[in-house]
Enzyme design. Structure first.
Site, PDB file in Angstrom:
ATOM      1  N   LYS A 132      -0.036  14.551   0.827  1.00 20.26           N
ATOM      2  CA  LYS A 132      -1.363  14.795   0.263  1.00 20.26           C
ATOM      3  C   LYS A 132      -1.589  16.282  -0.025  1.00 20.26           C
ATOM      4  CE  LYS A 132      -3.639  10.730   2.408  1.00 20.26           C
ATOM      5  NZ  LYS A 132      -4.431  10.051   1.358  1.00 20.26           N
ATOM      6  N   THR A 170      -8.829   6.305  -2.820  1.00 21.54           N
ATOM      7  CA  THR A 170     -10.167   5.799  -3.114  1.00 21.54           C
ATOM      8  C   THR A 170     -11.189   6.920  -2.917  1.00 21.54           C
ATOM      9  OG1 THR A 170     -10.254   4.960  -0.842  1.00 21.54           O
ATOM     10  CG2 THR A 170      -9.785   3.367  -2.598  1.00 21.54           C
ATOM     11  N   LYS A 188     -14.794   7.818  -5.008  1.00 19.44           N
ATOM     12  CA  LYS A 188     -16.104   8.110  -4.411  1.00 19.44           C
ATOM     13  C   LYS A 188     -16.636   9.435  -4.933  1.00 19.44           C
ATOM     14  CE  LYS A 188     -14.264   6.134  -0.155  1.00 19.44           C
ATOM     15  NZ  LYS A 188     -13.620   6.535   1.117  1.00 19.44           N
ATOM     16  N   LYS A 232      -9.463  13.758   3.640  1.00 15.24           N
ATOM     17  CA  LYS A 232      -8.543  12.615   3.701  1.00 15.24           C
ATOM     18  C   LYS A 232      -7.634  12.830   4.893  1.00 15.24           C
ATOM     19  CE  LYS A 232      -7.319  13.697  -0.562  1.00 15.24           C
ATOM     20  NZ  LYS A 232      -7.227  12.451  -1.297  1.00 15.24           N
ATOM     21  N   ARG A 233      -6.846  11.823   5.256  1.00 11.50           N
ATOM     22  CA  ARG A 233      -5.870  12.035   6.306  1.00 11.50           C
ATOM     23  C   ARG A 233      -5.007  13.248   5.975  1.00 11.50           C
ATOM     24  NH1 ARG A 233      -5.359   8.150  10.517  1.00 11.50           N
ATOM     25  NH2 ARG A 233      -3.649   9.505  11.142  1.00 11.50           N
ATOM     26  N   HIS A 277       0.797  -1.236   0.000  1.00  8.89           N
ATOM     27  CA  HIS A 277       0.000   0.000   0.000  1.00  8.89           C
ATOM     28  C   HIS A 277       0.817   1.267   0.000  1.00  8.89           C
ATOM     29  CE1 HIS A 277      -4.175  -1.383   0.516  1.00  8.89           C
ATOM     30  NE2 HIS A 277      -3.630  -2.440   1.102  1.00  8.89           N
TER      31      HIS A 277
HETATM   32  C1  LIG Z   1     -12.331   6.735   1.407  1.00  9.41           C
HETATM   33  C2  LIG Z   1     -11.879   7.156   2.741  1.00  9.41           C
HETATM   34  C3  LIG Z   1     -10.529   7.434   2.962  1.00  9.41           C
HETATM   35  C4  LIG Z   1      -9.496   7.374   1.866  1.00  9.41           C
HETATM   36  O1  LIG Z   1      -9.422   8.657   1.262  1.00  9.41           O
HETATM   37  P1  LIG Z   1      -8.217   9.056   0.291  1.00  9.41           P
HETATM   38  O2  LIG Z   1      -8.662  10.364  -0.275  1.00  9.41           O
HETATM   39  O3  LIG Z   1      -8.122   7.996  -0.749  1.00  9.41           O
HETATM   40  O4  LIG Z   1      -7.006   9.171   1.123  1.00  9.41           O
HETATM   41  C5  LIG Z   1     -10.138   7.824   4.227  1.00  9.41           C
HETATM   42  N1  LIG Z   1     -11.025   7.935   5.228  1.00  9.41           N
HETATM   43  C6  LIG Z   1     -12.334   7.694   5.043  1.00  9.41           C
HETATM   44  C7  LIG Z   1     -13.264   7.856   6.195  1.00  9.41           C
HETATM   45  C8  LIG Z   1     -12.807   7.288   3.805  1.00  9.41           C
HETATM   46  O5  LIG Z   1     -14.108   7.039   3.643  1.00  9.41           O
END
Ligand SMILES: *Cc1c(COP(=O)(O)O)cnc(C)c1O
Length: 830
Positions: free
Chosen positions: A571, A673, A677, A565-566, A374
């Site tokens: 990022k 991911t 979404k 995101k984190r 990952h």
């Molecule tokens: C999808 C998701 C992530 C991953 O987000 P990225 O933008 O791909 O880092 C992290 N936290 C939650 C709660 C998510 O639903």
């Protein structure tokens, strides 16, 4: 039974047709019975939480028969089983997901309506199971849904943390961490299995006993034993056809207390061993992308690996009575390196416990295990000090040495293998104080090593595992991540789902590739209006949440620009904040120009020990403070930092997003991911050519995405040459002004040095190339503005995103794992 998917936010308790009145009556009776006999309340005294518990228990009942049937069918047919080992399962709330998959949403809404209860209100009562940090844990949760939906007999194995990821509170702009108490009011989804217990052992010594054969047999005499107790959560697939199990382990001391100590008055000392044992499943380490160097973390990893392997081998032996058939009947997938100790532990069980000769055991191990990588971040590739492993897992460490010796012997025969090559492929990192490289261990012990996007898999092969790939060619493959559309479209955005079903047919609920039917109609203004009104309703709902939580008023007609995101330097939330400041300054300079109104929405947690990330959160909040109270920008710009990002908050934000920020430094985001979404829900992506953005671009087309910035190769080249941030800043009037504004204390009145750690890093190291990408990002944002003003063009692009991202369904991803790695058949519903 399945039209319930179309459940709207309108709580009209209309009974679905066709004997559905009976179904509603039965649901009403089931809920009432649970409320009375399981919760112990009546309708007059019941709180929302009581109603939620009663409803969840009634819904859970509906999974039990198909669950048992699924299990029986697997035993009866001798089907191969998949075990997904993951230290994280970020599953979020389960009520709506489960009702949706079982086709019960409308029936239960009507039944509760008859009882005077609003189903929508119950949704917010369910605690969010935050048993994960971010993308990796959410992937595991999406995979559970897809494996069940494709009728793959599968178990998820992990840890039942008493406290999931910390709850983030923002005070005075700073992140504070509080324990998450997701279990404090009970968990209606789980079945405790007090009879499913395994001993997990640590420490001690290893004895070599000479056998008549002339070979020694090794016997481990551990010094410490704790127990792993199973808790099962049924996971129903789409249309309820197949139900799998998420089995989470809880740690327990063998003896609840030392009675002698307690009786002699040492009440605390009597509990010490229990506390030490149970610490293992106490909390999820809040370490995203950086391993916690704690012994407890290693204990957690071995704890869940050992329990899971014992459990699956017990099941295998009971069914087949022959350990030699393990690889034919079992596939184990390691989600990142956290379960990598599986390689040594499975070898120990096969060789020491089951008496299988080493070579045969190794063959079984490699054919059974697969490993998903990952991350390429060097600081995130787990290593454990040899002395720690020797003390905690002495026999496993011996086995690692033996695996390494045989492996290095093989590696010597690779053409051109010199000392540098051998030390790079060795399981032991000798250069940094003798550490075991867990990624290497997982690689060597698996028949398949996959990355999670095309770009990432390519980099896996070219960078971190380049040399291992030469020793074991053909093992590396790609499985681009996906998301479950059941949760991220049907569950999160019922309004949009209804439009899509109306236009593409309800077959898209089974197979989203039918969404492509929308492509020829992407210019249809009637569709634009329909999309527009759904998005507007979602934005109003989010605006209300922002008002309630933060007392900030945002305009639902503004462009909602979202980065959730984190928080991590790679990022690049910082890049987004700098652009926000530049836009703010431009608006102040020309307040009467025709500006596109924007709401910048941020959400995300920073690891508790990650100071730069926490400072980025503070900066976002301080910028918000200044911008939101400045009358010159009025409604044109608002900045919002929503605290405590989790799955439930994501489900609120994503359907309301117009623009999706995916702006990581190229080469650093494995897949992402969140990007999928958001695109599925019709947000346009502004992003770099990183991770799965590359493939999203290929699917949606160049005209429907905003790409900017350095490529992976260019990033590598800049880093080789030495990054000259000074030149980038000097060349950009906007960027120079932004940095100056921060450094003079515009956003930190009275404390100009507050963000020095951020600005100094930008001016002098800028490893993440924020300054280098700033101008091209700023320009891309102005392209966004221009497209926004052309409403028809914007909606056409938005629709096209939704229509063309079906490939990013986790059903597609899981079907690829099934075919290429696990060798199991899939059976889609519908
Ligand atoms: C999808 C998701 C992530 C991953 O987000 P990225 O933008 O791909 O880092 C992290 N936290 C939650 C709660 C998510 O639903």
């Amino acid at each position: 039974m399945v039209d319930a998917v179309m459940s709207s936010e309108s709580p009209a308790p209309v009974a679905p047709a066709g004997g559905a009145g009976d179904e509603v009556a039965a649901a009403r009776a089931a809920i009432t019975a649970k409320l009375t006999y399981a919760v112990g309340k009546n309708a007059v005294t019941a709180s929302d939480r009581d109603w939620f518990l009663a409803t969840a228990l009634a819904v859970r009942d509906r999974m039990v028969d198909p669950w048992i049937a699924s299990s029986k069918a697997t035993y009866a047919t001798g089907a191969k089983r998949v075990y997904y080992l993951s230290l994280e399962f970020l599953i979020g709330r389960l009520l709506f997901d489960t009702m949706n998959n079982l086709g019960l949403t409308d029936v239960y809404r009507a039944a509760l309506g008859d009882l005077g209860v609003d189903l929508e209100k119950l949704k917010t009562v369910e605690p969010d199971a935050a048993l994960g940090n971010g993308g990796l844990g959410r992937l595991a949760a999406c995979f559970l849904d897809s494996m069940a939906s494709l009728s793959i007999p599968a178990y998820g194995y992990g840890i039942r943390y008493d406290h999931g990821l910390f709850r983030q509170v923002v005070k005075g702009g700073w992140q504070q961490e509080y324990p998450e108490n997701w279990l404090s009011f009970g968990n209606p989804w789980q079945f405790e299995r007090p009879e499913v217990i395994y001993d997990i052992q640590f420490g001690g010594t290893v004895e070599a006993i000479m056998q008549p054969s002339g070979y020694p047999r090794y016997v481990w005499h551990p010094s410490e034993t704790i127990e792993a107790v199973a808790y099962d959560t049924p996971i129903a697939g789409w249309r309820g056809r197949h139900v799998n199990t998420l089995r989470l382990w809880s740690a327990r001391a063998v003896d609840p207390l030392r009675l002698d100590a307690f009786n002699s008055g040492d009440h605390i000392g009597a509990l010490v061993e229990q506390v030490r044992a149970e610490a293992i499943s106490k909390i999820l380490y809040p370490s995203d992308e950086t391993p916690a160097g704690h012994e407890l973390r290693l204990r957690q990893e071995y704890f869940f690996v050992s329990a899971s392997l014992q459990d699956l081998i017990y099941r295998h032996m009971r069914t087949y009575g022959d350990i030699r058939s393990l690889a034919d009947k079992v596939a184990i997938q390691l989600n990142d390196t956290h379960p990598a100790i599986s390689v040594a532990e499975l070898m120990r069980i096969l060789v020491d416990v089951r008496d299988i000769p080493w070579d045969e055991a190794w063959d079984i191990t490699c054919r059974t295990l697969g490993y998903t990588n990952h991350t390429l971040l060097p600081e995130a590739l787990e290593t454990w000090p040899v002395p720690l492993l020797e003390r905690l897992l002495p026999r496993q460490m011996q086995i690692i040495y033996l695996i390494n010796a045989i492996h290095l012997e093989k590696a010597k025969h690779v053409e051109g293998a010199d000392d540098a090559f051998l030390s790079s492929v060795s399981l032991i990192d000798e250069a940094n104080g003798r550490k075991v490289r867990m990624g290497h261990l997982a690689f060597i012990g698996s028949h398949s090593i996959n990355g999670v996007s095309a770009l990432h898999s390519d980099l896996v092969q070219k960078t971190i595992f380049r040399d291992l790939d030469r020793v074991y060619p053909g093992r590396i493959n790609n499985k681009t991540n996906g998301i479950t559309f059941r949760r991220w479209l049907q569950g999160a955005n019922p309004g949009l789902t209804r439009i899509l079903v109306d236009n593409c047919g309800d077959g898209i609920l089974d197979d989203p590739t039918g969404l492509a039917k929308l492509v020829p109609h992407a210019g249809d203004t009637g569709l634009h209006d329909a999309f527009g009104s759904v998005r507007r309703a979602n934005k109003i709902a989010l605006a209300r949440l922002i008002r309630d939580r933060l007392d900030i008023r945002v305009n639902p007609n503004a462009l909602f620009d979202v980065q959730i995101k984190r928080i991590h330097e790679y990022k690049r939330q910082l890049l987004n904040i700098l652009e926000t400041i530049a836009l703010y300054q431009a608006m102040r300079a020309q307040p009467h120009k025709e500006w596109v109104p924007r709401v910048k929405i941020f959400a995300g947690k920073a690891a508790a020990s990650y100071h730069q990330a926490k400072l980025i959160i503070k900066l976002a909040n301080d910028v918000a403070q200044v911008v939101n109270s400045d009358p010159t920008v009025r409604d044109l710009l608002k900045v919002v930092f929503l605290p405590n990002y989790n799955v439930s908050l994501a489900e609120m934000i994503i359907p309301a997003a117009d623009l999706s920020e995916q702006i990581s430094t190229a080469g650093m985001e494995a897949s992402g991911t969140g990007n999928m979404k958001l695109a599925l829900n019709g947000a346009l992506t502004i992003g770099t050519l990183d991770g799965a953005n590359v493939e999203i671009k290929e699917h949606v087309g160049d005209d429907n995405i905003f790409i900017f910035g350095l490529t992976t190769e260019e990033v590598a080249e800049r880093r080789r040459q030495g990054i000259d941030a000074g030149a980038a800043i000097a060349a950009s009037r906007e960027l120079a002004a932004v940095l100056e504004a921060i450094e003079t204390g515009i956003f930190s009145p009275g404390e100009p040095g507050r963000f020095a750690a951020l600005t100094t890093a930008l001016r002098h190291h800028d490893y993440f190339l924020v300054t280098a990408d700033f101008d091209s990002y700023y320009a891309a944002q102005r392209d966004v503005d221009a497209l926004w003003l052309d409403r028809a063009a914007w909606w056409k692009a938005s629709l096209t995103n939704t229509a063309r991202v079906a490939w990013f369904s986790s059903d597609r991803t899981i079907a690829e794992y099934a075919k290429d790695i696990w060798n199991v058949p899939v059976r889609p519903a519908g």
